[in-house]
Design an enzyme around this catalytic site. Structure first.
Site, short mmCIF file in Angstrom:
data_model
loop_
_atom_site.label_atom_id
_atom_site.label_comp_id
_atom_site.label_asym_id
_atom_site.label_seq_id
_atom_site.Cartn_x
_atom_site.Cartn_y
_atom_site.Cartn_z
N LYS A 143 81.80 -20.63 0.24
CA LYS A 143 80.77 -19.39 0.24
C LYS A 143 81.74 -18.07 0.06
O LYS A 143 81.31 -17.31 -0.46
CB LYS A 143 79.89 -19.60 0.99
CG LYS A 143 78.82 -20.77 0.75
CD LYS A 143 78.15 -21.20 2.17
CE LYS A 143 77.36 -22.27 1.88
NZ LYS A 143 76.60 -23.18 2.84
N GLN B 229 75.55 -22.48 8.88
CA GLN B 229 76.16 -23.34 8.14
C GLN B 229 75.54 -24.79 8.86
O GLN B 229 75.85 -24.90 10.25
CB GLN B 229 77.49 -23.70 8.14
CG GLN B 229 78.03 -24.97 7.33
CD GLN B 229 77.47 -24.81 5.84
OE1 GLN B 229 77.54 -23.98 5.10
NE2 GLN B 229 77.33 -25.86 5.50
N ASP C 125 69.22 -17.92 3.12
CA ASP C 125 69.00 -19.65 2.68
C ASP C 125 67.46 -19.87 2.46
O ASP C 125 67.06 -21.03 2.07
CB ASP C 125 69.49 -20.60 3.99
CG ASP C 125 70.82 -21.08 3.72
OD1 ASP C 125 71.16 -21.33 2.39
OD2 ASP C 125 71.59 -21.85 4.51
#
Ligand code: NDP
Length: 295
Positions: free
Chosen positions: A50, A94, A117
């Protein structure tokens, strides 16, 4: 007839190029903050990718690492600091978090305008109500790939196999947003095979290796396989390989187009995360969202 292999890697690369172009035109660089708690090797790899792609697209990547024994309060406090930081446009925590930490609580702390997200209740509510907001990445990638193959999706029957919060439910709502007629199927669905066979677009997100068989697919359908399952390799004893939720080779002979695993939906997730970071930056800082990000 053999269906087209949908090249998610190529599409994701093209999307990242569009994002880079868009970023160059912005008055300032968007910044994505990634929070990694603990030292899970797979999570470290994801966070590394990422960060790499964020920088490649011309954005700032801010990595925040906390030790595996960090408390829930430590993680929440970091998220609150990032919420308040005017230089941070997107926040990603994460997952999974180490055992003992409540990921639902931590995710809920992310400000919805920085929720790249698309996992907070506010983002889910905005999607459900059809309001502007940050959409979950993997399901958005599914819609992009289907649209790239089929063009306008209006009136198509989309069957989403799976109803998870992460994939199935948001995918169903995103295909509905594209004016598809949507059926959601799950582990209690009767006549699963017949329902799948009625799909113009079949999205498989069950997490069961090669469960969907060629006989379940309507001739010419667009098949989007979200599954990532590790199974023993047939050719190399003791090794594993990745397969999707669809039995790929026989299904490809029936489908009009189909995503492979790997190389289909997988690469779309990070590309959509980067796109969300630009969208978040634009809406937070009052810039127009670049048209090249449309799909
Ligand atoms: P979940 O396990 O959370 O959900 C699976 C869903 O499939 C559930 O809704 C379940 O139904 C349904 N299901 C399970 N077994 C059957 C069955 N036999 N018949 C019908 N429905 C069934 O998985 P996720 O949604 O998180 O992930 C799905 C797959 O996608 C996994 O392989 C995962 O690794 C992959 N994935 C890939 C990503 C990517 O970037 N490409 C990102 C995220 C996930 P019920 O609700 O009734 O139990």
């Amino acid at each position: 007839m053999t269906g087209i292999k949908i090249d998610g890697r190529a599409y994701a690369e093209g999307l990242r190029e569009r994002i880079s172009q868009a970023v160059k035109e912005l008055p300032d660089q968007p910044a994505l903050a990634v929070v990694l708690v603990g030292d899970d090797p797979a999570s470290q790899v994801y966070v590394g990718s990422k960060a790499k792609f964020t920088v490649e697209c011309g954005m700032r990547s801010l990595e925040h690492k906390l030790p595996a024994d960090a408390s829930e309060e430590d993680v929440v406090s970091l998220v609150r600091t990032l919420n308040a930081d005017k230089d941070v446009d997107g926040i990603l925590v994460q997952l999974p978090l180490p055992a003992g930490l409540n990921s639902d609580r931590v995710i809920e702390e992310i400000h919805p305008d920085k929720d790249v997200d698309g996992l907070t209740e506010a983002s889910a509510g905005r999607l459900s109500l059809g309001k502007a907001g940050l959409r979950p990445c993997t399901p958005t990638g599914c819609v992009m790939l289907a649209k790239d193959q089929l063009g306008d999706l209006s009136g198509k029957h989309c069957v989403v196999l799976g109803r998870s919060i992460l994939v199935g439910k948001p995918a169903a709502l995103l295909f509905l947003e594209q004016n598809c007629t949507v059926t959601i199927a799950h582990s209690r669905t009767s006549n699963l095979e017949d329902i799948c066979k009625s799909a113009d677009i079949l999205v498989a997100a069950v997490g069961r290796p090669q469960m969907v068989q060629a006989e379940w697919i309507k001739e010419g359908a667009c098949v989007i396989d979200v599954g990532i399952n590790r199974v023993p390799s047939l050719k190399r004893p003791g090794k594993t390989r990745l397969v999707g939720d669809v039995n790929y080779l026989p299904s490809k002979k029936i489908a009009g187009s189909i995503t492979p695993v790997p190389g289909g939906v997988g690469p779309m997730t990070i590309a959509c995360l980067l796109r969300n970071t630009v969208i978040a930056a634009c809406s937070r800082r009052g810039w127009a969202t670049p048209a090249v990000l449309d799909f």
